[in-house]
Design a protein around this motif. Structure first.
Motif, PDB file in Angstrom:
ATOM      1  N   GLU A   1      19.940   1.097  14.069  1.00  0.00           N
ATOM      2  CA  GLU A   1      19.818  -0.034  14.266  1.00  0.00           C
ATOM      3  C   GLU A   1      18.826  -0.756  13.200  1.00  0.00           C
ATOM      4  N   GLN A   2      18.198  -0.249  12.620  1.00  0.00           N
ATOM      5  CA  GLN A   2      17.201  -0.754  11.570  1.00  0.00           C
ATOM      6  C   GLN A   2      17.100   0.135  10.582  1.00  0.00           C
ATOM      7  N   VAL A   3      17.148  -0.343   9.452  1.00  0.00           N
ATOM      8  CA  VAL A   3      17.319   0.381   7.973  1.00  0.00           C
ATOM      9  C   VAL A   3      16.523   0.013   7.051  1.00  0.00           C
ATOM     10  N   ILE A   4      15.354   0.321   6.760  1.00  0.00           N
ATOM     11  CA  ILE A   4      14.386  -0.015   5.629  1.00  0.00           C
ATOM     12  C   ILE A   4      14.313   0.877   4.682  1.00  0.00           C
ATOM     13  N   VAL A   5      14.349   0.077   3.259  1.00  0.00           N
ATOM     14  CA  VAL A   5      14.290   0.836   2.104  1.00  0.00           C
ATOM     15  C   VAL A   5      13.136   0.571   1.203  1.00  0.00           C
ATOM     16  N   VAL A   6      12.435   1.302   0.744  1.00  0.00           N
ATOM     17  CA  VAL A   6      11.217   1.485   0.099  1.00  0.00           C
ATOM     18  C   VAL A   6      11.367   1.686  -1.478  1.00  0.00           C
ATOM     19  N   ASP A   7      10.891   0.776  -2.154  1.00  0.00           N
ATOM     20  CA  ASP A   7      10.915   0.878  -3.554  1.00  0.00           C
ATOM     21  C   ASP A   7       9.953  -0.273  -4.272  1.00  0.00           C
ATOM     22  N   ARG A   8      10.088  -0.187  -5.366  1.00  0.00           N
ATOM     23  CA  ARG A   8       9.041  -1.218  -5.983  1.00  0.00           C
ATOM     24  C   ARG A   8       9.878  -2.116  -7.121  1.00  0.00           C
ATOM     25  N   LEU A   9      11.039  -1.850  -7.576  1.00  0.00           N
ATOM     26  CA  LEU A   9      11.772  -2.517  -8.531  1.00  0.00           C
ATOM     27  C   LEU A   9      12.567  -3.615  -7.854  1.00  0.00           C
ATOM     28  N   PRO A  10      12.064  -4.945  -8.032  1.00  0.00           N
ATOM     29  CA  PRO A  10      12.612  -6.182  -7.615  1.00  0.00           C
ATOM     30  C   PRO A  10      14.340  -6.308  -7.681  1.00  0.00           C
ATOM     31  N   GLU A  11      14.881  -5.788  -8.640  1.00  0.00           N
ATOM     32  CA  GLU A  11      16.285  -5.859  -8.871  1.00  0.00           C
ATOM     33  C   GLU A  11      16.849  -4.993  -8.059  1.00  0.00           C
ATOM     34  N   ARG A  12      16.531  -3.864  -7.822  1.00  0.00           N
ATOM     35  CA  ARG A  12      17.001  -2.882  -6.514  1.00  0.00           C
ATOM     36  C   ARG A  12      16.861  -3.258  -5.340  1.00  0.00           C
TER      37      ARG A  12
ATOM     38  N   ASP B   1      16.784  -3.892   5.290  1.00  0.00           N
ATOM     39  CA  ASP B   1      15.651  -4.475   5.042  1.00  0.00           C
ATOM     40  C   ASP B   1      14.716  -3.554   3.954  1.00  0.00           C
ATOM     41  N   THR B   2      13.670  -4.191   3.601  1.00  0.00           N
ATOM     42  CA  THR B   2      13.058  -3.573   2.224  1.00  0.00           C
ATOM     43  C   THR B   2      11.630  -3.726   2.498  1.00  0.00           C
ATOM     44  N   VAL B   3      10.882  -2.626   1.795  1.00  0.00           N
ATOM     45  CA  VAL B   3       9.444  -2.727   1.703  1.00  0.00           C
ATOM     46  C   VAL B   3       9.309  -2.452   0.376  1.00  0.00           C
ATOM     47  N   ASP B   4       8.510  -3.341  -0.425  1.00  0.00           N
ATOM     48  CA  ASP B   4       7.847  -2.935  -1.656  1.00  0.00           C
ATOM     49  C   ASP B   4       6.386  -2.408  -1.623  1.00  0.00           C
ATOM     50  N   TYR B   5       6.559  -1.123  -2.247  1.00  0.00           N
ATOM     51  CA  TYR B   5       5.221  -0.339  -1.894  1.00  0.00           C
ATOM     52  C   TYR B   5       4.129  -0.830  -2.853  1.00  0.00           C
ATOM     53  N   SER B   6       4.389  -1.596  -3.800  1.00  0.00           N
ATOM     54  CA  SER B   6       3.498  -1.946  -4.892  1.00  0.00           C
ATOM     55  C   SER B   6       2.856  -3.182  -4.323  1.00  0.00           C
ATOM     56  N   SER B   7       3.193  -4.026  -3.395  1.00  0.00           N
ATOM     57  CA  SER B   7       2.564  -4.797  -2.878  1.00  0.00           C
ATOM     58  C   SER B   7       2.078  -4.751  -1.220  1.00  0.00           C
ATOM     59  N   ASP B   8       2.845  -4.037  -0.448  1.00  0.00           N
ATOM     60  CA  ASP B   8       2.652  -3.677   0.712  1.00  0.00           C
ATOM     61  C   ASP B   8       2.057  -2.174   1.223  1.00  0.00           C
ATOM     62  N   SER B   9       1.384  -2.096   2.179  1.00  0.00           N
ATOM     63  CA  SER B   9       1.064  -0.727   2.564  1.00  0.00           C
ATOM     64  C   SER B   9       2.426  -0.134   3.199  1.00  0.00           C
ATOM     65  N   VAL B  10       2.969   0.639   2.931  1.00  0.00           N
ATOM     66  CA  VAL B  10       4.299   1.246   3.488  1.00  0.00           C
ATOM     67  C   VAL B  10       4.189   1.814   4.796  1.00  0.00           C
ATOM     68  N   ILE B  11       3.118   2.613   5.135  1.00  0.00           N
ATOM     69  CA  ILE B  11       2.753   2.956   6.306  1.00  0.00           C
ATOM     70  C   ILE B  11       2.437   2.081   7.732  1.00  0.00           C
ATOM     71  N   ALA B  12       1.586   1.101   6.965  1.00  0.00           N
ATOM     72  CA  ALA B  12       1.245  -0.177   7.962  1.00  0.00           C
ATOM     73  C   ALA B  12       2.690  -0.629   8.164  1.00  0.00           C
TER      74      ALA B  12
END
Lengths: 391, 309
Positions: free
Chosen positions: A211-222, A233-244
Motif C-alpha cells: 500500500e505504501q512504498v518508501i525509498v531511502v536515499d540522499r541523491l536528489p536525481e535518484r 514515496d521518498t526519504v532523504d536521509y541526509s536531511s531527515d531522520s529515517v527512523i523518525a
C-alpha cells in the motif's frame, strides 16, 4: 575485439582481447548491443571482492544478438535478440529445479573458493571475479554465454533494447527481493537505496500489492526518479531522520517489509559511516553494513527484511539482538533471475515496469573508464552508465 | 591466638581463619595496600571498588552449605546488613581508625546466611573500614602460609593465559582437522560426497561408477545411496589407501584428495548436465606478472579440487 578491463583498484582500460569461442555444446556467443554498469561492479573496482585478476573483462548486465550457438542449443538461433541473466545456471541441478538459480551447483567452475569463504559454492556470475566463476564480462563486443538455453531470453517485439537491458539484472534482482520478502497486500515497504535495483524493488513491491512504498536515499536525481518513474514515496536521509520519518508514516509501527539494496559500500551521515569505513579500509571487516543496520532497526516487530545488496564476507556490529528480540525474518540472495525474466519482459512490454530512465548516460565502450568514474562518483546525475560496444 | 574456624567459599572450598587477623578466612581482604593507604592519607577518602567473593561461614557444625549471593550490593561491591542491636553508620565506620588489636571473631547470627553481611558485622565489631580490606595469603589446614598475594595474582594470570592459549591451540587444531584434514587416517576414512539430481540407478547403473571416478581405478571406493527428501542420489567416494598428506603436498597439488573432489564434481556435471563446464581459454586484457596475480591464478587452478567437500 575491444573490451573494458579491470587493471587494478579503481583502474580500468579499454584493451584489445581475444574473441570468445564456444567451449561447451550448451554455449552461445552473443554480440553485445548494450552493457550496463552496476553498483556491484564498484565493489570489484574498489578491490573489495577478492579474486579479481588484472585484465579481467568487466560487465554482467547486458543484451545483444546471438551470433553463434553450440551443438546442444535448442531454444535459440543465430540472429535472436536476447537479454541474458547475469547468473550462470545449469537448469538441471536440484537448486535450479527449485528455481533457486543463483545457488546452482554446476555453474561455478571454481567451487572451492566460495566453499572456503561461505561453506558452500554458489553459482557463477559474469565478470564477478574468480570467486564467481571467472567468466569474461560483457563490456566487450562479444561474450560467451554458457548454458544459453537457460540463461538467454528472447526479447519480445515492442520492447526496446534499452528497456530490455535491465531485465538482465536490476529488474529481476529487485523483483526477487520484493517477492521473497513476503509482501502482502496492504503492507508498507521501505527500500534502502534508489539505484537501479532499489527502484526496481520498489516498483515490484507496488505491483505485489504494497500500500505504501518508501525509498531511502540522499541523491536528489535518484529520489526524483523514484517519485516520477516509480511512483513511490521518498526519504532523504541526509536531511531527515529515517527512523523518525518511517515511524511517523507508519503509525509508530515501522515498515512491514524492509529491503536493503545498497550493499557493502553503504554511505551514511555521521560517525557510524566513518567507523565502518575505517574498519573496511583496514580490512578489519569486509563490508559496511550501515544501511542494513538501519533497516533492521526500522523494521516493525515481526517484520521481514531482505538483503539485496552485495555482501562478500563479514560485518561488524551486526544488530542480531534486534533481529531476535523483534522476531524479524531476515533473508538474502543473489538474483534467481531465470525465474523472473520472462515475466518482467512481459511486464515491460505491457508498461507495468519502466526501466529506460535508469540509463542516464549511454556511451561508446571506448569511453568506459570515464563512464565508470562518472558512475562511481555520482557525477552529472549518473544513475547508470551504459556502453554500446558495437558503436 | 584466636580459635581457628573453617570457612566455606562460594565454590565449596574450605579455608581456615587467617592467623593474622583471626576474624576472616585466609586469602580474604585484610591489609590495605600502600597505595590505598597513601590515597587515604592524602585525600582523606578511600579508593572504592574492592571486590570480594561471597563467603559462607561454617559455624562449627562443618556442614558445608553453598550460600546465596548477597541481597544488595553497594557501589563498593559490599552488601550492607544493618544490625538493629549494633547500629553503626557507614560514616562512623569510614572515619574510625584501624583498630590496633584484632578482636576475637564473633560470628553474628546471620553470618551463616549472608557472607558479606557477616563480614560487615565483623568489620563493625572491629571498627574497620572496607578500605582496610586487602587480600593477604592462603593458609592451609595446618595453618601454614602457602602463597603470597603477589604470587597468587601472578599464578592466576599466568594460569589463565596458559589455559586460554591451550584452549585456542586445541580449538584451531580440532577445526583444522575437521575443515582441512592433514592426518593420514582422516584422508583414508572420510567419505566425500555430492548429491546428484538423478536416481541412484542412473548414477551407478549396474554398480558402475561414473567415468571420472572409474578413471581413478582402485584408488577410490565408490558407493551411491538415495538422498532424503527427493533430492536425488548421494554419490560418495573415498581413498582406499593411506596417503601421507600434509600442508606441503596440498600446496604442491599432490594431495590425492584433490582428485577425488574433482572427480566427484565432474561426475555430477556429466550426470546432470551432460558436460563439464569450461572457463578457459577466455578473453582477457594484459595480465601483469605480479605476486597477487600468481596467487589468484593458483587459487583458480586448484579450485576444482579443493574446497570443503
Amino acid at each position: 575485439m575491444k573490451a573494458l578491463c579491470w587493471t587494478g583498484v579503481n583502474k580500468t582500460s579499454v584493451e584489445t582481447v581475444e574473441d570468445p569461442a564456444i567451449l561447451n555444446d550448451r554455449d552461445a556467443i552473443v554480440k553485445v548491443t548494450l552493457s550496463s554498469t552496476c553498483g556491484s561492479d564498484l565493489h570489484l573496482l574498489g578491490g573489495y571482492i577478492p579474486g579479481m585478476r588484472a585484465g579481467d573483462v568487466l560487465g554482467h548486465e547486458f543484451m545483444g544478438e546471438i551470433v553463434e550457438v553450440g551443438a546442444a542449443i535448442r531454444k535459440h538461433r543465430v540472429g535472436d535478440r536476447v537479454v541474458v541473466c547475469s547468473f550462470i545456471s545449469c537448469g538441471r541441478c536440484w537448486y535450479c529445479r527449485q528455481e533457486l538459480y543463483s545457488l546452482c551447483d554446476n555453474g561455478n567452475p571454481n567451487p572451492a573458493l566460495t566453499e572456503a569463504l561461505w561453506g558452500s559454492s554458489s553459482s557463477a556470475c559474469f565478470a564477478y571475479s574468480q570467486l564467481l566463476g571467472g567468466f569474461a564480462g560483457s563490456h566487450a563486443e562479444y561474450i560467451r554465454v554458457p548454458y544459453a538455453d537457460e540463461g538467454a531470453f528472447p526479447i519480445p517485439d515492442g520492447v526496446s533494447d534499452l528497456s530490455a537491458l535491465f531485465a538482465s539484472d536490476a529488474a529481476p534482482t529487485g523483483w526477487m527481493g520484493a517477492d521473497l520478502s513476503g509482501i502482502t497486500p496492504g503492507d508498507t515497504v521501505a527500500v534502502w537505496g534508489a539505484g537501479g535495483v532499489g527502484q526496481m524493488a520498489a516498483r515490484a513491491a507496488m505491483l505485489l500489492g504494497a500500500e505504501q512504498v518508501i525509498v531511502v536515499d540522499r541523491l536528489p536525481e535518484r529520489l526524483a526518479q523514484v517519485q516520477s518513474q516509480i511512483g513511490a514515496d521518498t526519504v532523504d536521509y541526509s536531511s531527515d531522520s529515517v527512523i523518525a520519518e518511517l515511524k511517523e508514516r507508519t503509525g509508530g509501527r515501522g515498515p512491514d517489509v524492509c529491503i536493503e539494496a545498497v550493499g557493502m559500500e553503504a554511505h551514511a551521515m555521521g560517525a557510524q559511516f566513518w567507523y565502518d569505513q575505517i574498519k573496511q579500509q583496514l580490512r578489519l571487516h569486509t563490508d559496511r553494513p550501515t544501511a542494513l543496520r538501519e533497516a533492521i532497526y526500522a523494521c516493525r516487530k515481526g517484520g521481514s527484511l531482505f538483503a539485496l545488496g552485495v555482501y562478500g564476507g563479514v560485518v561488524d556490529k551486526f544488530p542480531l539482538g534486534a533481529i531476535v528480540n523483534k522476531g524479524l525474518t531476515f533473508r538474502g540472495a543473489q538474483q534467481h533471475g531465470h525465474r523472473y525474466i520472462p515475466m518482467i519482459l512481459d511486464r515491460i512490454a505491457a508498461g507495468d515496469i519502466a526501466t529506460e530512465h535508469l540509463a542516464t548516460h549511454v556511451m561508446p565502450l571506448a569511453d568506459g573508464p570515464q563512464g565508470y568514474a562518472m558512475f562511481k562518483n555520482k557525477q552529472d546525475g549518473c544513475v547508470r552508465a551504459v556502453f554500446r560496444p558495437a558503436s | 591466638m584466636p580459635p581457628v574456624q573453617t570457612w566455606v567459599d562460594s565454590s565449596g572450598r574450605r579455608t581456615q581463619t587467617c592467623d593474622k587477623c583471626g576474624t576472616r578466612p585466609a586469602g580474604q581482604p585484610h591489609t590495605p595496600s600502600a597505595l590505598r593507604r597513601l590515597v587515604r592519607r592524602w585525600f582523606g577518602v578511600p579508593i572504592l571498588g574492592a571486590t570480594r567473593r561471597p563467603l559462607g561461614l561454617d559455624d562449627g557444625s562443618r556442614s558445608s552449605r553453598r550460600l546465596p549471593a548477597p541481597c544488595r550490593t553497594t557501589e563498593t561491591g559490599y552488601s550492607i546488613q544493618r544490625s538493629q542491636a549494633d547500629p553503626i553508620s557507614s560514616d562512623s565506620i569510614l572515619s574510625d581508625p584501624v583498630s590496633p588489636t584484632p578482636p576475637r571473631p564473633v560470628a553474628p547470627p546471620h553470618a551463616t546466611r549472608l557472607s558479606f553481611g557477616a563480614h560487615d558485622e565483623l568489620l563493625r565489631s572491629r571498627r574497620l573500614s572496607p578500605i582496610e580490606e586487602q587480600p593477604c595469603c592462603i593458609i592451609d589446614r595446618l595453618g601454614r602460609r602457602v602463597m603470597s598475594r603477589a604470587l597468587l595474582a601472578t599464578t592466576a594470570v599466568l594460569g589463565s593465559v596458559a589455559l586460554g592459549g591451550t584452549g585456542l591451540v586445541l580449538l584451531v587444531r580440532s577445526r583444522r582437522r575437521a575443515a582441512s584434514p592433514r592426518g593420514t587416517e582422516e584422508s583414508r576414512s572420510r567419505w566425500r560426497a555430492v548429491t546428484i539430481n538423478r536416481t541412484p540407478e542412473e548414477v551407478m547403473p549396474g554398480g558402475q561408477p561414473p567415468v571420472p571416478l572409474a578413471e581413478l581405478g582402485d584408488r577410490v571406493e565408490v558407493e551411491v545411496r538415495p538422498a532424503p527428501g527427493g533430492k536425488g542420489a548421494e554419490l560418495r567416494a573415498r581413498l582406499t589407501t593411506d596417503h601421507a598428506v600434509g600442508r606441503m603436498s596440498r600446496l604442491a597439488g599432490s594431495d590425492p584428495r584433490l582428485e577425488v573432489r574433482a572427480a566427484l564434481r565432474r561426475s555430477k556435471q556429466l550426470l546432470e548436465v551432460g558436460e563439464v563446464l569450461q572457463v578457459d581459454p577466455r578473453p582477457h586484457g594484459h595480465r601483469p606478472s605480479t605476486l597477487q596475480g600468481k596467487l589468484v591464478d593458483t587459487m583458480a587452478r586448484r579450485a576444482g579440487g579443493e574446497g570443503v567437500l
